[in-house]
Design a protein around this motif. Structure first.
Motif, PDB file in Angstrom:
ATOM      1  N   TYR A 191       0.836  -1.200   0.000  1.00  0.00           N
ATOM      2  CA  TYR A 191       0.000   0.000   0.000  1.00  0.00           C
ATOM      3  C   TYR A 191       0.875   1.255   0.000  1.00  0.00           C
ATOM      4  O   TYR A 191       0.620   2.208  -0.746  1.00  0.00           O
ATOM      5  N   VAL A 192       1.915   1.245   0.829  1.00  0.00           N
ATOM      6  CA  VAL A 192       2.841   2.379   0.886  1.00  0.00           C
ATOM      7  C   VAL A 192       3.635   2.482  -0.416  1.00  0.00           C
ATOM      8  O   VAL A 192       3.805   3.575  -0.975  1.00  0.00           O
ATOM      9  N   ALA A 193       4.143   1.363  -0.913  1.00  0.00           N
ATOM     10  CA  ALA A 193       4.961   1.378  -2.129  1.00  0.00           C
ATOM     11  C   ALA A 193       4.209   1.962  -3.311  1.00  0.00           C
ATOM     12  O   ALA A 193       4.795   2.630  -4.166  1.00  0.00           O
ATOM     13  N   ASN A 194       2.899   1.710  -3.366  1.00  0.00           N
ATOM     14  CA  ASN A 194       2.079   2.187  -4.481  1.00  0.00           C
ATOM     15  C   ASN A 194       1.240   3.398  -4.118  1.00  0.00           C
ATOM     16  O   ASN A 194       0.301   3.730  -4.843  1.00  0.00           O
ATOM     17  N   PHE A 195       1.584   4.052  -3.017  1.00  0.00           N
ATOM     18  CA  PHE A 195       0.829   5.222  -2.575  1.00  0.00           C
ATOM     19  C   PHE A 195       0.951   6.326  -3.624  1.00  0.00           C
ATOM     20  O   PHE A 195       2.039   6.563  -4.167  1.00  0.00           O
ATOM     21  N   PRO A 196      -0.148   7.012  -3.956  1.00  0.00           N
ATOM     22  CA  PRO A 196      -0.105   7.984  -5.044  1.00  0.00           C
ATOM     23  C   PRO A 196       0.591   9.300  -4.709  1.00  0.00           C
ATOM     24  O   PRO A 196       0.853  10.113  -5.595  1.00  0.00           O
ATOM     25  N   LYS A 197       0.875   9.506  -3.427  1.00  0.00           N
ATOM     26  CA  LYS A 197       1.586  10.706  -3.002  1.00  0.00           C
ATOM     27  C   LYS A 197       2.967  10.289  -2.487  1.00  0.00           C
ATOM     28  O   LYS A 197       3.136   9.185  -1.975  1.00  0.00           O
ATOM     29  N   PRO A 198       3.975  11.157  -2.612  1.00  0.00           N
ATOM     30  CA  PRO A 198       5.318  10.775  -2.182  1.00  0.00           C
ATOM     31  C   PRO A 198       5.379  10.392  -0.707  1.00  0.00           C
ATOM     32  O   PRO A 198       4.791  11.054   0.146  1.00  0.00           O
ATOM     33  N   VAL A 199       6.094   9.310  -0.431  1.00  0.00           N
ATOM     34  CA  VAL A 199       6.317   8.842   0.942  1.00  0.00           C
ATOM     35  C   VAL A 199       7.813   8.804   1.189  1.00  0.00           C
ATOM     36  O   VAL A 199       8.555   8.122   0.474  1.00  0.00           O
TER      37      VAL A 199
END
Length: 260
Positions: free
Chosen positions: A93-101
């Motif tokens: 979920y984090v890896a494909n998050f649409p906003k920068p992480v």
């Protein structure tokens, strides 16, 4: 939203999520994974959030691993379910998050902690950081994407050595391995991460999101990343940000992106 194991602070469109279990060195238990999922899901739907920084409370640990007490007596079937559920809810979920992480790694990032940092789009480490995947010393392997993302970041040989020896590397070695982008003093860690976030936010966040999707596509089996890039590039021409960005360039002014 109220959480038991994480803290949130939203300031100037940057959401800082802090894993707050200092007595457990911020170890990931099921509740914390669920809370992180909920926090990221809420951030996805919140237009005020442009960038997420994830870190750990205190100076000792980002995340020192998974909470072993929770799964020490699991069966093979339960173990498989644990990995699948965790990857779906948090790591993928984090890896494909649409906003920068951005992961701001302070202290120990071991096991699930390093896997969480690797799921972020890039990493900044404090000079006291220690990183590793020690799972084989417990008779298990990394189960939250570690065997996949570590080779992508540091190369197969180094990943094999790190995983098979169950050893730790320090921040400078992590920088040498390209596991982290920057190493800074602990007191400067969050400020440095916020500085990079501010640079990102000067650009079109719609385009940044498209770039995340295109870059990630290169690491998905059966997906042609070049095709995804072409499609995302084409879609950009239909955005308000493209109109604003090109107009600003042609008129020699700074762009004021509507992020649409």
């Amino acid at each position: 939203m109220s959480y038991n194991n994480i803290l949130e602070e939203l300031e100037e469109n940057i959401l800082t999520i802090t894993i707050d279990r200092p007595k457990k060195l911020n170890a990931l238990n099921r509740e914390t994974i669920q809370e992180l999922h909920d926090a990221f899901k809420a951030a996805k739907d919140n237009d005020e959030v442009k960038i997420v920084i994830i870190t750990g409370s205190g100076e000792k640990a980002f995340v020192a691993g998974a909470d072993i007490n929770e799964f020490a007596d699991y069966s093979p079937k339960e173990g498989k379910g644990l990995a699948a559920d965790g990857q779906k809810k948090l790591f993928n979920y984090v890896a494909n998050f649409p906003k920068p992480v951005i992961a701001a790694v302070n202290g120990f990032a071991l096991g699930g902690g390093l896997e969480l940092a690797m799921a972020a789009h890039f990493r900044i480490a404090s000079d006291n950081a220690k990183m590793g995947l020690p799972e084989v010393s417990l008779g298990v392997i990394p189960g939250y994407g570690g065997t996949q993302r570590l080779p992508q970041l540091v190369g197969k040989g180094r990943a094999m050595e790190m995983i098979m020896t169950a050893g730790m590397i320090d921040a400078n070695q992590a920088l040498q391995y390209n596991l982290v982008n920057h190493v800074v003093e602990l007191d400067d860690l969050l400020e440095f991460a916020e500085g990079i976030a501010a640079k990102i936010m000067k650009n079109s966040m719609v385009a940044v999101g498209a770039a995340i999707r295109a870059i990630n596509a290169n690491y998905e089996d059966g997906v042609n990343g070049f095709d995804v890039e072409i499609n995302e590039f084409g879609r950009s021409f239909g955005t308000d940000d493209f109109k604003e960005g090109t107009s600003a360039f042609l008129n020699k002014r700074k762009a004021d992106f509507p992020n649409k």
